[in-house]
Write an enzyme that holds these catalytic residues in place. Structure first.
Site, PDB file in Angstrom:
ATOM      1  N   GLY A 142      66.655 170.078 -37.940  1.00  0.00           N
ATOM      2  CA  GLY A 142      65.874 168.859 -38.096  1.00  0.00           C
ATOM      3  C   GLY A 142      66.710 167.669 -38.521  1.00  0.00           C
ATOM      4  N   SER A 143      66.626 166.573 -37.793  1.00  0.00           N
ATOM      5  CA  SER A 143      67.530 165.466 -38.073  1.00  0.00           C
ATOM      6  C   SER A 143      67.167 164.252 -37.220  1.00  0.00           C
ATOM      7  CB  SER A 143      68.972 165.898 -37.798  1.00  0.00           C
ATOM      8  OG  SER A 143      69.040 166.620 -36.582  1.00  0.00           O
TER       9      SER A 143
END
Length: 219
Positions: free
Chosen positions: A187-188
């Site tokens: 996640g980013s």
């Protein structure tokens, strides 16, 4: 399904931990078949989730010197004019793509050229869609100079779950549009900073595909 090299160690560790958990449950509860079966099913699901996160699908990029290709899979969450203060010190047009844990996390170069600037910044782990994550979270800043002399900046930004940014470029390297330049775990977000006269070809909520979707066109 091809597995990214960054996932080999993580997958090996996850498998070892899950096998140890199952062995422990089998030892402690030898007669509780249902409990053991539930743990086995949960372990398989967890492993498959980790496995799909590290998938690395092959992408064919149609190269075009005027096009800016999406550097990441995900969702377009920001399209705005902003003042970039780290390198350009002036107004730029920003496009941000948020990657959830279910997206492919391979990052690909949005254009061909030479890396004219690179810097790694340690930092916080705010949720990736937080406005301050672009300047306060752990991140890398990469600037590529196009053959025309135009420079485009893109940032890998860690999120609340992403605690490791991987990059494979340095200043002076030649990069090719659609070529992998990095990977972010769990996640980013990736920000792209474009010239003001660039034509934006995506809108908020769009779901670009890295290495394929054209997100902007240079003047």
């Amino acid at each position: 399904m091809t597995i990214h090299r960054e996932g080999i160690a993580t997958l090996s560790l996850a498998l070892a931990i899950l096998l140890a958990i199952n062995a422990t449950i089998a030892y402690l509860f030898p007669t509780q078949t249902l409990t053991r079966q539930v743990v086995i099913v949960v372990s398989i699901i967890v492993y498959l989730i980790i496995l799909q996160f590290f998938r690395s699908p092959r992408r064919k990029t149609v190269q075009d010197s005027k096009h800016i290709i999406a550097p990441a899979d995900g969702k377009v969450v920001v399209i705005e004019e902003t003042v970039e203060t780290e390198y350009f010190n002036g107004p730029r047009r920003q496009v941000s793509i948020f990657m959830s844990p279910i997206n492919v996390h391979v990052n690909r170069s949005p254009l061909s050229g030479m890396v004219s600037f690179f810097k790694y910044h340690p930092g916080k782990y705010l949720v990736a869609w937080h406005p301050k994550s672009s300047t306060e979270n752990e991140r890398t800043t990469i600037v590529v100079r196009h053959e025309s002399g135009v420079e485009v900046m893109f940032r890998q930004i860690a999120g609340a779950l992403a605690r490791r940014i991987c990059w494979y470029v340095k200043e002076g390297d030649a990069v090719t549009q659609g070529e992998e330049f990095g990977f972010i775990k769990f996640g980013s977000r990736v920000d792209i900073f474009l010239p003001l006269d660039a034509k934006i070809l995506v809108k908020l909520g769009d779901k670009p595909v890295s290495g394929q979707t054209v997100i902007a066109e240079l003047a």
